[in-house]
Scaffold this motif. Sequence first.
Motif, PDB file in Angstrom:
ATOM      1  N   THR A 143      39.371  32.425  41.514  1.00  0.00           N
ATOM      2  CA  THR A 143      40.110  33.705  42.238  1.00  0.00           C
ATOM      3  C   THR A 143      39.945  33.137  43.261  1.00  0.00           C
ATOM      4  OG1 THR A 143      38.491  35.316  42.585  1.00  0.00           O
ATOM      5  CG2 THR A 143      37.376  33.058  42.661  1.00  0.00           C
ATOM      6  N   ASN A 199      34.998  37.622  48.135  1.00  0.00           N
ATOM      7  CA  ASN A 199      35.573  38.329  47.098  1.00  0.00           C
ATOM      8  C   ASN A 199      36.439  38.979  46.889  1.00  0.00           C
ATOM      9  OD1 ASN A 199      35.906  38.210  44.607  1.00  0.00           O
ATOM     10  ND2 ASN A 199      34.180  38.239  43.988  1.00  0.00           N
ATOM     11  N   PHE A 203      42.889  37.437  40.824  1.00  0.00           N
ATOM     12  CA  PHE A 203      42.405  35.657  40.069  1.00  0.00           C
ATOM     13  C   PHE A 203      44.303  35.661  39.459  1.00  0.00           C
ATOM     14  CE2 PHE A 203      39.791  39.371  39.684  1.00  0.00           C
ATOM     15  CZ  PHE A 203      38.658  38.376  40.162  1.00  0.00           C
ATOM     16  N   ASP A 255      33.563  39.922  37.448  1.00  0.00           N
ATOM     17  CA  ASP A 255      32.640  38.755  37.985  1.00  0.00           C
ATOM     18  C   ASP A 255      31.098  38.387  36.663  1.00  0.00           C
ATOM     19  OD1 ASP A 255      34.275  38.140  39.071  1.00  0.00           O
ATOM     20  OD2 ASP A 255      33.322  39.106  40.846  1.00  0.00           O
ATOM     21  N   MET A 259      33.720  35.994  35.122  1.00  0.00           N
ATOM     22  CA  MET A 259      33.211  34.588  36.356  1.00  0.00           C
ATOM     23  C   MET A 259      32.594  33.863  36.581  1.00  0.00           C
ATOM     24  SD  MET A 259      37.077  34.901  36.601  1.00  0.00           S
ATOM     25  CE  MET A 259      36.975  33.256  38.290  1.00  0.00           C
ATOM     26  N   ALA A 265      35.430  27.989  36.816  1.00  0.00           N
ATOM     27  CA  ALA A 265      35.745  29.051  37.689  1.00  0.00           C
ATOM     28  C   ALA A 265      35.762  27.889  38.614  1.00  0.00           C
ATOM     29  CB  ALA A 265      34.598  29.868  37.760  1.00  0.00           C
ATOM     30  N   VAL A 267      37.550  28.096  43.381  1.00  0.00           N
ATOM     31  CA  VAL A 267      38.296  29.018  43.943  1.00  0.00           C
ATOM     32  C   VAL A 267      38.598  28.823  45.463  1.00  0.00           C
ATOM     33  CG1 VAL A 267      36.239  28.522  44.911  1.00  0.00           C
ATOM     34  CG2 VAL A 267      37.366  30.680  46.298  1.00  0.00           C
TER      35      VAL A 267
END
Length: 475
Positions: A143, A199, A203, A255, A259, A265, A267
């Motif tokens: 993400t 957020n 993705f 999410d 996620m 996951a 970031v």
Amino acid sequence: MSIFPVIMAGGNGSRLWPLSRVLYPKQFLCLKGELTMLQTTVSRLNGVECESPVVICNEQHRFIVAEQLRQLDKLTNNIILEPVGRNTAPAIALAALAAVRNQPQNDPLMLILAADHIIQNEEAFRNAVRNALPYAEAGKLVTFGIIPVQPETGYGYIRRGDELNSQCVGTGFNVAEFVEKPDLDTALAYVASGEYYWNSGMFLFRAGRYLEELKKFRPDILSACEKAMANIDPDLDFVRVDEAAFLACPDESIDYAVMEKTADAVVVPMDAGWSDVGSWSSLWEISTKNQQGNVHHGDVISHNTENSYIYAESGLVTTVGVKDLVVVQTKDAVLVADRNCVQDVKKIVEELKAAGRHEHHNHREVYRPWGKYDSIDEGERYQVKRITVKPGEGLSLQMHHHRAEHWIVVAGTAKVTLGEETKLLGENESIYIPLGVTHCLENPGKIPLDLIEVRSGTYLEEDDIVRFQDRYGRI
């Protein structure tokens, strides 16, 4: 490896009313620049090695999406229609199943984007995608976390965990947790810590990996989507999924469904001038302002006005001696709001719904696959519309039970079928369509056809129509 882009174009954007409506929401509007938000999202992919994007949208927006993709020469039977909205987890599952079906020998990489985001530094966006590629290729679910520039209470946040040991050019972190929209004090602490990102809802992962994790955590969603994709119905440029199967699918975000539960996951930070344009104030913030801090769109004259957003769609809008306002004028509605209170615009939309009004649902000007019409006047037993038919397009062969029509051509050439007779009409020529007579209107020319339609009768709504033939599959 080539990327399979998926653009989610659902949502109503009610906080950008009166410009954003149910039948023409914000992702299809030109809010910044000359392209619509959807078109800008597609164009942003230039420079990223990827396939033609797949767009997921609601059934009722299909012709808008098709036309906007056609204008970019990106219309390639690449629109998946949702009969109803079921949030992001099912929408992405449909796209993942389609990707695996189209590339059965591979496990294609999917780049998930929203059609209603603004990104001011597009090269930074592309660099973040490149930075995320090695993680996604290794089976991680990436993400993109937006580096916050202020303590924003309107966004969810992602707290980063350990930095990944990688030879990659860009830094990636394990996701420690997803957190809901905070209050101001909490948001201040998040930004001060340096450990939190906004957020973004974007993705990058392999289609098969997403389906594996969805099967592990929400097999009910995967099962419903598999059934929906088992009986797809190709229709022009659209892929229609099985309606009954998709209606049975739970409503869940990616999410919540995947996620927050997966152990894979990751970031990847992104600093690209990102905004989800969730309100008029956020649009003011990212727009170019004059010396007084005002943003003008359309025919606007301001005097002694400061830090305001003023949008005129169809007439002159003037302001005197005001500051910190949002003023938005459309053909059928005007919004005047304190710029610091625009999150409550959705309350107006709720009141319009409760009152059974139409201004939240559609504009006075309505788009159709053949063109558009504008309802310019109406009374108890009549309506007047200005109709525009694109070159080479035409309305369905149809009849009405409750109304007669009179057409006056004001520009272009009309080919009119009336019963068994067909004739061409030029400018300033007219024709009468009696109640109950089969008729059709086409534009055989090279320029748009404009005409004035006068309806008269006991019932004048759009659902008084019986179609016999239709080039857009609406029978």
